[in-house]
Design a protein around this motif. Structure first.
Motif, PDB file in Angstrom:
ATOM      1  N   ASP A 203    -133.217  31.223 -32.004  1.00 34.33           N
ATOM      2  CA  ASP A 203    -133.022  30.868 -30.575  1.00 34.33           C
ATOM      3  C   ASP A 203    -132.232  31.714 -29.903  1.00 34.33           C
ATOM      4  O   ASP A 203    -131.881  32.588 -30.095  1.00 34.33           O
ATOM      5  CB  ASP A 203    -132.578  29.185 -31.116  1.00 34.33           C
ATOM      6  N   ASN A 204    -131.943  31.227 -28.691  1.00 32.22           N
ATOM      7  CA  ASN A 204    -131.338  32.119 -27.679  1.00 32.22           C
ATOM      8  C   ASN A 204    -130.005  30.967 -26.991  1.00 32.22           C
ATOM      9  O   ASN A 204    -130.123  29.599 -27.397  1.00 32.22           O
ATOM     10  CB  ASN A 204    -132.117  32.020 -26.612  1.00 32.22           C
ATOM     11  N   ALA A 224    -124.390  46.095 -24.310  1.00 31.39           N
ATOM     12  CA  ALA A 224    -124.437  46.921 -25.454  1.00 31.39           C
ATOM     13  C   ALA A 224    -124.694  46.275 -26.583  1.00 31.39           C
ATOM     14  O   ALA A 224    -125.150  46.516 -27.905  1.00 31.39           O
ATOM     15  CB  ALA A 224    -123.332  47.892 -25.700  1.00 31.39           C
ATOM     16  N   ASN A 225    -124.140  44.945 -26.630  1.00 31.81           N
ATOM     17  CA  ASN A 225    -124.303  44.081 -27.720  1.00 31.81           C
ATOM     18  C   ASN A 225    -125.132  42.565 -27.697  1.00 31.81           C
ATOM     19  O   ASN A 225    -125.224  42.097 -28.826  1.00 31.81           O
ATOM     20  CB  ASN A 225    -122.714  43.621 -28.243  1.00 31.81           C
ATOM     21  N   HIS A 226    -125.411  42.352 -26.620  1.00 35.48           N
ATOM     22  CA  HIS A 226    -126.131  41.144 -26.253  1.00 35.48           C
ATOM     23  C   HIS A 226    -127.341  41.662 -25.662  1.00 35.48           C
ATOM     24  O   HIS A 226    -127.692  42.535 -24.742  1.00 35.48           O
ATOM     25  CB  HIS A 226    -125.354  40.587 -25.191  1.00 35.48           C
ATOM     26  N   ILE A 249    -129.012  34.915 -23.789  1.00 38.43           N
ATOM     27  CA  ILE A 249    -129.130  35.939 -24.821  1.00 38.43           C
ATOM     28  C   ILE A 249    -129.695  35.311 -26.013  1.00 38.43           C
ATOM     29  O   ILE A 249    -129.721  34.210 -26.273  1.00 38.43           O
ATOM     30  CB  ILE A 249    -127.823  36.674 -24.888  1.00 38.43           C
ATOM     31  N   ARG A 250    -130.311  36.289 -26.697  1.00 36.09           N
ATOM     32  CA  ARG A 250    -130.429  36.001 -28.234  1.00 36.09           C
ATOM     33  C   ARG A 250    -129.269  35.794 -29.048  1.00 36.09           C
ATOM     34  O   ARG A 250    -128.179  36.768 -28.792  1.00 36.09           O
ATOM     35  CB  ARG A 250    -131.341  37.024 -28.942  1.00 36.09           C
ATOM     36  N   ARG A 251    -129.306  34.817 -29.951  1.00 29.74           N
ATOM     37  CA  ARG A 251    -127.955  34.455 -30.684  1.00 29.74           C
ATOM     38  C   ARG A 251    -127.596  35.959 -31.096  1.00 29.74           C
ATOM     39  O   ARG A 251    -128.105  36.737 -31.947  1.00 29.74           O
ATOM     40  CB  ARG A 251    -128.174  33.851 -31.953  1.00 29.74           C
ATOM     41  N   PRO A 252    -126.252  36.377 -30.896  1.00 28.05           N
ATOM     42  CA  PRO A 252    -125.800  37.934 -30.985  1.00 28.05           C
ATOM     43  C   PRO A 252    -125.460  38.132 -32.636  1.00 28.05           C
ATOM     44  O   PRO A 252    -125.429  37.408 -33.312  1.00 28.05           O
ATOM     45  CB  PRO A 252    -124.748  37.809 -30.343  1.00 28.05           C
ATOM     46  N   THR A 253    -125.803  39.362 -32.721  1.00 26.92           N
ATOM     47  CA  THR A 253    -125.530  40.068 -34.113  1.00 26.92           C
ATOM     48  C   THR A 253    -124.763  41.281 -33.645  1.00 26.92           C
ATOM     49  O   THR A 253    -125.231  42.177 -33.019  1.00 26.92           O
ATOM     50  CB  THR A 253    -126.871  40.369 -35.135  1.00 26.92           C
ATOM     51  N   CYS A 286    -121.234  32.041 -31.922  1.00 27.58           N
ATOM     52  CA  CYS A 286    -122.626  31.367 -32.042  1.00 27.58           C
ATOM     53  C   CYS A 286    -123.566  32.271 -32.754  1.00 27.58           C
ATOM     54  O   CYS A 286    -124.802  32.106 -32.727  1.00 27.58           O
ATOM     55  CB  CYS A 286    -123.083  30.937 -30.875  1.00 27.58           C
ATOM     56  N   GLY A 287    -123.131  33.503 -33.279  1.00 33.46           N
ATOM     57  CA  GLY A 287    -124.046  34.558 -33.857  1.00 33.46           C
ATOM     58  C   GLY A 287    -123.701  34.972 -35.144  1.00 33.46           C
ATOM     59  O   GLY A 287    -122.636  34.308 -35.858  1.00 33.46           O
TER      60      GLY A 287
END
Length: 448
Positions: A203-204, A224-226, A249-253, A286-287
């Motif tokens: 999810d986002n 660069a990360n999101h 954004i997509r849940r960040p990694t 949240c990621g």
């Protein structure tokens, strides 16, 4: 759905700390609605004035609607405030625009005031979000309320060969929302596993582009990360109209490796622009935050562990602002330590207790090793025919069993890549032969 909400936990007897995420199972998804005025946006008029004047100082002149768009604020309050600035002789009209709007430019007094604002901060852009609103958003979107099922893991890891036994260990670790150690020999896919874990939730979330903390601007969104989700601004649906100061954004990694330093874990202050950059742990809220090659950073492992021992337990962190103020923020992410070393050799029992899952990523069995060739070969353009399978038999016997060499998950890809590059160099058709495996092994295993 790719992820489902877990049953809510019993309510606490006391109010949660300001930085502590709370369980919000079954709650309405968080959507930052557009503010109708500066008060709803949580902004002081002085902050808005500084942004307006600095923007006009840079562009020369602009319509009120254009200024509001750049600041990501509602148009009418901005136009009304520009009218007030005109009565104070800070701005003047230089032309009319549609719908009672005007083109504005700075007076001499306005330029002097804008330059003074520039001395305080060079930031010009979207208006900031208050830290209180940010904490509310993290609570509503916390990763701890999401539950990944086996099918979610299989979908997220569809491009990797992962055993059922590994899924049975990974699933509960992911659902814990806490942290884990992935350890084992290099080349067996620890980093690849860590990179795909956030996909299980599918999810986002919404994050602010920047925050304001005690008058200081802190940038949160990092291209660069999101991974930003494009948004339609002309939609007729109310749910598609959001506060433009936020980005979906997509849940960040976020993955950090040997370059990680203690400074990366603190607020980064730019003395030139007089703005701040959020630390990596706040950007990963949240990621998932992956500490790759843990133990090989320039700082000692114990320094990192001591920095996070309280946040891992309490799920909130304290950030030191450049002006000396300390602010409490959520520490709400799945922390993954990926290492080739034994966890017990890196940290003590007090820290290991706070990382409840220690997962060994083992060497592949021979059958899994062979299957990896079938997985990556066609993607590189190789045909998995009888000749290829016979060459793989030769490789296993001559370069693994006879030499008592362990299998590694990365080696089928790496060896086929050596062969592919050789074929491209010689201009021959892509094929796999025993002779080409001898060549690849002579290059790849020279000192291994």
């Amino acid at each position: 759905m790719s992820a489902t909400l877990a049953p809510p936990k019993p309510a606490s007897l006391s109010e949660p700390s300001i930085g502590m995420p709370v369980q919000t199972a079954g709650a309405t998804p968080f959507i930052p609605m557009p503010p109708r005025n500066f008060k709803e946006a949580g902004l002081d008029s002085g902050v808005v004035e500084a942004l307006i004047l600095k923007y006009l100082l840079g562009v020369g002149s602009a319509q009120g609607a254009r200024i509001a768009e750049e600041l990501c604020l509602p148009t009418q309050p901005v136009v009304d405030y520009l009218s007030l600035l005109k009565t104070q002789q800070i701005v003047v009209y230089v032309g009319t625009a549609h719908l009672d709007d005007f083109n504005y430019t700075l007076t001499d007094a306005g330029r002097d005031r804008a330059r003074r604002f520039m001395l305080e901060s060079l930031y010009v852009g979207p208006a900031p979000v208050t830290v209180e609103k940010y904490i509310e958003a993290i609570r509503a979107q916390t990763i701890t309320t999401l539950t990944a099922r086996k099918q979610d893991l299989e979908n997220a890891f569809s491009d990797l060969l992962v055993s059922t036994e590994m899924f049975d260990v990974l699933g509960p670790a992911i659902n814990s929302g806490r942290g884990m150690f992935l350890y084992g020999y290099p080349g067996n896919g620890k980093s690849s596993i860590a990179e795909r874990i956030t996909r299980c939730f599918g999810d986002n979330i919404y994050i602010p582009k920047c925050l304001i903390i005690d008058g200081m601007i802190m940038k949160v969104f990092d291209a660069a990360n999101h991974e930003e989700i494009p948004r339609r601004k002309d939609s007729i649906f109310k749910a598609d109209h959001i506060d433009d100061r936020w980005v979906q954004i997509r849940r960040p990694t976020i993955i950090v490796g040997g370059e990680l330093t203690m400074e990366s874990l603190e607020v980064q202050y730019n003395s030139t622009s007089k703005t701040c950059e959020a630390p990596v742990q706040l950007k990963s809220n949240c990621g998932t935050l992956v500490i790759d090659d843990f133990g090989r950073q320039r700082m000692k492992p114990i320094e990192l562990l001591n920095r996070w021992i309280v946040p891992l337990e309490k799920r909130f962190d304290f950030l030191n602002m450049p002006n000396g103020k300390k602010v409490q923020v959520p520490f709400d992410q799945l922390i993954i330590f990926s290492t080739n070393l034994e966890p017990k050799d890196l940290c003590d029992d007090a820290f290991l207790r706070r990382i409840p899952y220690k997962i060994n990523v083992p060497n592949p069995e021979e059958s899994e090793f062979r299957k990896l060739f079938e997985l990556v070969g066609p993607k590189m353009g190789f045909e998995m025919n009888a000749q290829t399978l016979a060459a793989i038999d030769y490789l296993v016997d001559a370069h693994y069993k006879k030499k008592d060499r362990p299998f590694r998950c990365c080696q089928p890809r790496d060896l086929l890549l050596q062969i592919r590059n050789r074929c491209l160099y010689t201009g021959k058709q892509l094929e796999v032969t025993s002779a080409l495996f001898d060549y690849a092994a002579s290059v790849y295993f020279t000192i291994m």
